[in-house]
Write a protein that holds these residues in place. Structure first.
Motif, PDB file in Angstrom:
ATOM      1  N   ASN A  79       0.841  -1.191   0.000  1.00 48.77           N
ATOM      2  CA  ASN A  79       0.000   0.000   0.000  1.00 48.77           C
ATOM      3  C   ASN A  79       0.882   1.250   0.000  1.00 48.77           C
ATOM      4  O   ASN A  79       1.674   1.472   0.904  1.00 48.77           O
ATOM      5  N   GLN A  80       0.715   2.056  -1.016  1.00 48.87           N
ATOM      6  CA  GLN A  80       1.600   3.212  -1.150  1.00 48.87           C
ATOM      7  C   GLN A  80       1.422   4.213  -0.015  1.00 48.87           C
ATOM      8  O   GLN A  80       2.366   4.885   0.377  1.00 48.87           O
ATOM      9  N   LEU A  81       0.224   4.292   0.509  1.00 42.46           N
ATOM     10  CA  LEU A  81      -0.008   5.232   1.611  1.00 42.46           C
ATOM     11  C   LEU A  81       0.818   4.829   2.824  1.00 42.46           C
ATOM     12  O   LEU A  81       1.400   5.657   3.514  1.00 42.46           O
TER      13      LEU A  81
ATOM     14  N   SER B 278       5.204   4.690  -6.992  1.00 46.78           N
ATOM     15  CA  SER B 278       4.149   5.659  -6.686  1.00 46.78           C
ATOM     16  C   SER B 278       4.735   7.059  -6.589  1.00 46.78           C
ATOM     17  O   SER B 278       5.664   7.301  -5.822  1.00 46.78           O
TER      18      SER B 278
ATOM     19  N   TYR C 255       3.476   9.461  -5.196  1.00 47.61           N
ATOM     20  CA  TYR C 255       3.217   9.964  -3.844  1.00 47.61           C
ATOM     21  C   TYR C 255       4.374   9.605  -2.911  1.00 47.61           C
ATOM     22  O   TYR C 255       4.815  10.417  -2.110  1.00 47.61           O
TER      23      TYR C 255
END
Lengths: 1089, 418
Positions: A128-130, A163, A165
């Protein structure tokens, strides 16, 4: 117990968990006996219990209360151990709150903070990139110097993350690491350089911010990215825009020549309709030298213009300062409208914007003149805004508008806000001094104000009148007399001093009044302010010199008073004057000149704007607002005389061409690793890319011709392979051995790279020995292992990303070696820590090995079609087939084939279907669903699946229509029997190690060096075979991996560049037959010039 | 960039602090308090204060000071704009940006601040992204959370964060698809004693409330786009389309947002919809004065002027006022010396007026200047500039949305000097 209950109340206020708190406290009431200080201790005690409970809700409540404490600024550091335990909590909210806590206190509790590090390292690998991003954020926010190497590693990893982000967070982390340990600067610059190349708008702002903080002097890093940044600018988020614009302003001032000398020239399309006299004056000074603006300079100016329409005041201001500092003067006019718009905003924004307008309006009045009325003051404005507006109004005053302005000022002078009224009076004075036409009316207006009831107004008027009179030493006896009368009523020291000075200066014009004033002042001398006393002394001295008959005694009296004054300045002045004017035997030569000294012509004061000196600061900066150099202020350089080479900004078109190509991404991503070892990477880059563009056009067609040729040659080799199955055991053993040698040679290669030595004799020798052992072991039985479960992504979009995703791991691997060797002695002072560190690092490695080798989407799909049925032989029905390289939907072991049917007749062809199949043993085929009818000139594409059993044997079947049957064959090129897989370099090496000996085939290729650039090789290889690229840490090694469709056996292709223009092509696979066929197909393709 | 943030209430209590880098002691705020003391009132506290080691940049919003600590050079507007964005976010989340609301939701505030800034550099300020990361508190949710134990923190990256339209999230769904636009124009004016206009200007905004499913692509066109002189756009608007065709083309954010704000070119004469007759005088040497104000409609284009309020900051020497309104009601606050007259609607037959006596402090000199009148009003169904929306088209989605446009004219900074 009293203290206890007190604590409860506090808790109830702090969190929502009054009952819980009570519950917890009830169990430990005995401790209440400890008295006063125990309440605090106790409260934390119950928080600890809650944190240790196994209910998430209790933990969450505890964390919420702790965060509440942090927010209020209370110390919660003693809970550290209890909180840190929850860092790995499953509940995301608890986790986040723990992060908040950790970041706040890690600096104070460094040892304990280290406990949490491994959690973050794990989270850095989260899918999960978050979570990856937030782990990086927290990890980099923990200001513990000991983890600097880990942070460095994490940043490097994240900067190559898939990602954007996460990459954005990496850019932020750079700054954090830099502030923690400036020693890392060089390494960080490399990361910044890499991230500057990033095309994501999300990253751009953050990395430029990092650039500004870490290495603003490395302007050379911007060259190549300049145009990209200009073009991306509009799409970057607003905060990034501000930072980028400020940076580009500085950049432009160093790289372009001034557009100001030659202004309003031919290229001046948007000329201002209100060009002021100011600019015309500049115009006359124009040099005749032609000036042509650099197109890049123009690009920046053009691309920032839309941002003037931004809703964000900071962006508008940033663009405004850019225009002010770098655009031709005639074009800067566009900003005024937008700046005036900002004045509708809240008071803080107004304050800053007005300050900047004030500075601008001094230099270029014309810009804001049309908006004069927007600066009119409202009675509800705060004083600071009022004074700024007034300042601007004054700057804008000219002959044409001054009468309007003075009328407006009349309102202001009567304002209830006396401070503002005083400022207005000064303003009137300035107007009077700068515009001679109105100075008389201003003066009379000011004199009227002398009769005002408000003392502040009167005092200010006096001071201003004094200045005005000094500038215009005409006959103003009346005014002076009037002012002399004021001395009786006015009490403000500055005003009194001003009047006295004025009378003294003009004592000869008012001979009757002056001595009388002196007399009055002598009476009140002792009670006056120091400022006034000094002026009384001056007045006395001047009168003594001009009118000694009347004033001698008075002056001596005053001098006597001054002699015993408390203030030493006054005593000093008294002594000085006495020596100078009173003749005695001791007085020196100076007394002769006393009159000249006291009654000399004094230069008139210049009434200037307080914003006059601010223009040397870049507009819109903190330094400009404060009018002092703020820490970290970057000076705006002057325009260079001669522009530096503009070609440094040229970027080869590599990026565009390679866009559809994953290799491009790869080549680019590899750069940092390359840089790591070589310093001349930029040159290499450019040579790479140019050669790439040359060769790219040719290679495609060549290969097409080639692959068909080779597929026919493949069938005999197959028979070889089927016969030889006994040798398996032997080959395994040799495989092991040769793997060792290979590994050795690999590592040596790496070292070579490090040292940049070109000779790789030893390694090539060793590897060739390995090849020898493997080359005779070409054949091997085909062992059918069951097909692995495959995760297949269908969308083509994901393709390039997938291939890239493996890269970061590779980078980290390399860095690990590096890190261990470099920083062990430096960064790991405690032996206690190093093992754990190493364990962590190993953890990183392990996680990569455990990754399953997944089938990835194809890197490239050649659009080449093969003829299945010619229209002549098919009675007007033509059929072509091609391999879409998509996983087959009919069965995992099948290769999908797309057949395009064309009706070239003028009649409908009905019921096209697959008839009798003549397949070799084991082969299977899933026919396409029959086509009911095909219109004349119509075409239809159908797909079918064929299981070729990993052989290049022909699948024959009949293609039938309603009336006819045609026998057709599909023979797959060997490259189409594969599915690309994504694996890490480490996995590749491991697998390769197990597939040596008989499973290895190799060939030597000769070709020109241009053909050996990474992208060209990749292009050629994927054109022939459906393989996936494996990231390679070394320049000269290119690796590709695939697995066969039917059996799922690995097919590993390595191209190892050698000295000169040779390269070794190595294929490792259990399916030696296919391997050798593939080798034969690849060899001519790669060796072609 | 931004080192720390302190929230300070009017009485000078620091009730919240947040640090993004090393902790900065609260004592740094002493410099701020010093400056605050120097300034006569809150409005005059300088937004930028320099201290020996730090710089303080502050904003004043809703009776709270947001004081940020800066250590190095930064564009001050950057910080100011950001702080306002923080305040806006609080407003958005809690309905009000007050000390009580912030204290009640301190955890959410902290989580928000954590997401909005990273290392002092803004990370996510778009409200639609924040709302996906941290869900705003509602009564229902807090009940559900306490039962199920679920959190109001999202665990996936908001879709907007990565797309090139960060203002819109994916997968929006409504049963009723609606798009409403409010054209709100404000008249800023200064009217002088004699009733002539010193300065007048129209500032307008178009606020939108868009509840449309999917990814609608809207374009809004005007009958008379040339009126718009200077426009600032929400980032969603395609600037090129506007430049070339004068059409607002955009993929809207979900919910309420400000689409554009504009200024109507100053060349156009501004119609002033009301006039004021006033007679305020203070007698010399006596402790009273007269106050007489009448308001009437002017050029109102057949629409009623409503919601009129007159606010007057009376001079300090005024002790009390004894007035009789013919319409509406008035209040006078003897502490702040603010007179507020709530008029309501104007009916042309009977003009509202407010008359009476002013009591002054005895002995004090009479005020030199008459106070100026600040007037508020509202005219429904009218855009004073004459701006008209032509049509709204939607592309990209199949359904038929319900569309609506509303016009309102208001007084902005409307001041009458007396």
């Amino acid at each position: 117990m009293a203290s206890n209950s007190l604590a409860y109340n506090e808790q109830a206020g702090a969190g929502e968990t009054a009952e819980l708190g009570q519950e917890a406290a009830a169990t430990m009431s005995p401790s209440g006996a400890f008295g006063l200080f125990s309440s605090d201790l106790k409260k934390n005690e119950d928080l600890k219990q809650m944190l240790e409970s196994n209910k998430d809700s209790a933990k969450l409540d505890a964390m919420k209360r702790i965060v509440g404490m942090i927010a209020k600024g209370r110390n919660a550091s003693e809970l550290f151990p209890a909180v840190v335990k929850n860092v790995a909590s499953k509940n995301i909210e608890i986790k986040k709150l723990v992060y908040v806590y950790l970041v706040r206190y890690a600096e104070e509790q460094q040892d304990l903070a280290l406990l949490s590090i491994s959690t973050f390292q794990r989270a850095l690998k989260d899918p999960n990139q978050l979570i990856r991003a937030s782990a990086l954020r927290v990890l980099s926010s923990i200001r513990v110097p000991i983890i600097v190497p880990i942070m460095m590693l994490a940043i490097k990893d994240a900067s190559a993350d898939l990602s954007p982000y996460v990459r954005k967070n990496a850019a932020h982390a750079i700054q954090k690491l830099y502030s923690l340990d400036p020693e890392q600067k060089e390494m960080l610059i490399e990361v910044i350089e890499k991230l500057l190349k990033d095309k994501s708008t999300l990253v751009a702002g953050s990395v430029v911010m990092a650039f500004e903080e870490v290495c603003p002097e490395r302007i050379d890093l911007i060259h190549k990215n300049y145009r990209k940044l200009c073009n991306l600018l509009v799409d970057v988020e607003e905060w990034g825009q501000v930072v980028i614009i400020h940076m580009l302003t500085r950049y432009a001032r160093t790289q372009f020549v001034s557009p100001w000398k030659e202004d309003g020239g031919a290229e001046d399309s948007e000329k201002n309709f209100y060009e002021s006299d100011d600019e015309q004056r500049e115009g006359t000074e124009r040099r005749k030298k032609p000036y042509a603006m650099d197109p890049d300079h123009r690009l920046l100016i053009r691309n920032t213009k839309p941002l003037l329409q931004s809703r964000n005041a900071a962006v508008v201001m940033a663009v405004a300062q850019l225009y002010w500092h770098i655009s031709p003067k005639s074009e800067a006019g566009v900003i005024s409208k937008s700046l005036v718009r900002l004045l509708r905003s809240n008071r803080e924004v107004q304050y800053i914007v007005l300050q900047n307008i004030a500075t601008m309006s001094i230099q270029r009045k014309g810009m804001f003149e049309p908006y004069l009325k927007s600066f009119y003051v409202r009675s509800t404005d705060p004083t600071m805004i009022k004074t700024l507006k007034l300042e601007i109004l004054t700057n804008l005053a000219n002959e044409a508008n001054v009468s309007t302005l003075l009328r407006e000022f009349q309102t202001y002078v009567r304002s209830q806000d006396k401070q503002f009224a005083a400022a207005t009076i000064q303003t009137v004075g300035r107007c009077a001094s700068s515009i001679s036409e109105v100075s008389d009316s201003c003066l009379s207006g000011l004199v009227c104000l002398l009769s005002s009831r408000d003392e502040v107004v009167v005092a200010e008027s006096v001071v201003v009148i004094k200045k005005l009179l000094q500038m215009r030493p005409a006959q103003h006896g009346e005014i002076i007399k009037h002012m002399a009368k004021l001395l009786d009523s006015i009490t403000v020291p500055v005003a009194r001093a001003s009047i006295l000075w004025l009378i003294g200066e003009n004592c000869e014009r008012v001979p009757k009044i002056a001595p009388d004033v002196l007399r009055k002042m002598a009476k009140s001398f002792t009670s006056e302010d120091d400022l006034v006393k000094l002026q009384i002394l001056n007045l006395g001295a001047k009168l003594y010199l001009t009118n000694s008959k009347q004033t001698k005694l008075l002056t001596q009296y005053i001098l006597n008073l001054g002699k015993y004054d408390q203030n030493y300045d006054i005593r000093d002045r008294t002594r000085f004057i006495r020596q100078l004017i009173v003749p005695n035997e001791k007085s020196g030569a100076l007394s002769k000149y006393a009159k000249k000294i006291f009654l000399a012509q004094k230069p008139a004061p210049l009434l200037e704007s307080p914003f006059k000196d601010r223009d040397h600061f870049q507009l819109g900066t903190l330094s400009h607002t404060l009018n002092t150099k703020a820490a970290g202020y970057l000076e705006l350089s002057n325009w260079p005389e001669v522009a530096p080479d503009p070609s440094v900004r040229n970027v080869e078109v590599v990026e565009l061409q390679t866009k559809e190509w994953t290799p491009a991404g790869k080549a680019k991503k590899e750069n940092p690793a390359k840089k790591f070892y070589s310093e001349s990477e930029e040159e290499e880059d450019s040579s790479d890319s140019s050669s790439e563009s040359e060769s790219e056009s040719g290679s495609g067609s060549e290969e097409e011709a080639d692959s068909s040729e080779d597929s026919s040659a493949s069938s005999p080799s197959e028979q070889e392979g089927e016969s030889a199955s006994e040798s398996e055991g032997r080959s395994k053993r040799t495989a092991k051995k040769s793997w060792k040698t290979r590994a050795k040679s690999d590592s040596e290669d790496e070292e070579k790279e490090n040292e940049k030595s070109k000779s790789s004799d030893s390694s090539s020798a060793e590897s060739s020995s390995a090849e020898e052992s493997s080359s005779d072991a070409e054949s091997e039985s085909e062992s059918d292992s069951g097909p692995d479960s495959r995760k297949v992504t269908k969308e083509k979009e994901g393709r390039p990303k997938q291939a890239r995703s493996t890269l970061p791991k590779d980078v980290s691997l390399l860095d690990l070696d590096d890190f261990n060797s470099v920083s062990t002695p430096v960064a790991l002072p405690t032996p206690v820590l190093s093992p754990s560190l190493r364990a962590d690092l190993e953890g990183l490695n392990l996680s990569t090995t455990s990754s399953v080798i997944n089938v990835s989407s194809p890197v490239f799909v050649p659009m080449k079609t093969h003829v299945l049925l010619h229209r002549m032989s098919g009675k007007g029905l033509a059929a072509h087939y091609f391999f879409p390289r998509q996983p087959c939907i009919f069965g995992a072991k099948m290769v999908s084939v797309q057949i395009t049917l064309n009706n070239t007749t003028d009649q409908k062809i009905e019921n096209i279907h697959v008839g009798e199949k003549k397949l070799p043993a084991g082969m299977q085929m899933h026919a396409f669903s029959p086509v009911d009818s095909l219109e004349p000139e119509g075409s239809v594409t159908v797909s079918m699946g064929i299981d070729f059993c990993d052989s290049t044997q022909t699948a024959s079947f009949q293609l039938c229509t309603k009336d006819d049957c045609f026998s057709v064959n599909i023979q797959p090129p060997v490259g189409e029997l594969l599915l690309p897989v994504a694996m890490s370099e480490k996995d590749f090496k491991k697998e390769q190690g197990m597939l040596t000996g008989m499973n290895e085939t190799s060939a030597l290729i000769v070709a020109t060096p241009q053909d050996f650039t990474p992208s060209v090789i990749l292009q050629k290889v994927v054109n022939v075979a459906n393989v996936g690229a494996v990231p390679s840490g070394q320049d000269h090694l290119h690796r590709f991996a695939a697995r066969t469709v039917h059996s799922g056996s690995l097919m590993l292709v390595t191209v190892e560049l050698k000295e000169g223009s040779t390269a070794q092509l190595i294929i490792n696979t259990e399916k030696t037959v296919i391997g050798s066929v593939l080798l034969r197909e690849l060899k001519p393709v790669l060796s072609q010039g | 960039m931004i080192h720390s943030l302190f929230l300070i209430n009017c009485s000078g209590d620091i009730f919240l602090e947040k640090h993004w880098k090393s902790v900065v002691s609260q004592s740094v705020c002493d410099y701020f308090f010093e400056a605050q003391e120097k300034a006569a009132d809150v409005e005059n506290v300088p937004p930028v204060i320099s201290t020996p080691h730090h710089y303080l940049i502050s904003i004043y919003r809703d009776k709270l000071f947001f004081v940020s600590v800066i250590q190095t050079e930064v564009p001050p507007l950057f910080v100011i704009e950001f702080l306002h964005r923080v305040a806006d976010t609080f407003q958005d989340y809690f309905g009000e940006c007050s000390e009580a609301a912030i204290k009640d939701n301190v955890v959410i505030v902290y989580e928000l601040l954590e997401e909005m800034l990273d290392n002092g550099f803004p990370l996510a300020t778009e409200s639609n992204i924040l709302k996906e990361l941290i869900k705003p508190p509602t009564i229902l949710r807090s009940v559900v959370n306490s039962i199920t134990g679920s959190s109001n923190v999202g665990d996936t990256l908001p879709t907007g964060q990565l797309s090139n339209i960060p203002w819109r999230r994916a997968g929006v769904k409504y049963t009723n698809n609606e798009a409403y636009f409010d054209v709100v124009e404000e008249i800023d004016a200064i009217i002088d004693k004699s009733g002539s206009t010193v300065f007048a200007e129209i500032q307008g905004v178009i606020d939108a409330c868009i509840k449309l499913s999917g990814m609608p692509d809207l374009s809004l066109s005007f009958m008379n786009p040339r009126l718009l002189d200077d426009v600032s756009f929400h980032p969603c608007i395609r600037f090129k389309r506007w430049e070339s065709e004068r059409v607002l083309s955009f993929i809207p954010p979900d919910g309420n947002f400000r689409l554009i704000s504009y200024r109507v070119s100053s060349q156009n004469l501004v119609a002033i919809p009301v006039y004021v007759k006033h007679n305020i005088s203070f007698k010399e040497n006596s402790s009273c004065g007269r106050f007489d104000v009448t308001i009437g409609p002017k050029q109102n284009m057949g629409k009623t002027v409503e919601g009129i309020t007159v606010t007057v900051h009376m001079p300090k020497v005024v002790l009390n006022m004894n007035l009789t309104p013919t319409q509406g009601s008035y209040t006078f606050d003897p502490v702040t010396k603010v007179l507020t007259w709530d008029v309501g609607k104007i009916t042309p037959q009977k003009l509202p007026s407010l008359k009476g006596l002013v009591n002054l402090q005895s002995g004090a000199p009479k005020p030199e200047e008459n106070p100026s009148l600040n007037i508020q009003f509202k005219i429904q169904q009218l855009a004073i500039s004459g701006l008209k929306v032509n049509r709204l088209d939607m592309y990209g989605e199949k359904y038929k949305p319900f569309k609506g446009v509303k016009y309102v004219t208001k007084a902005g900074k409307f001041q009458v000097r007396t």
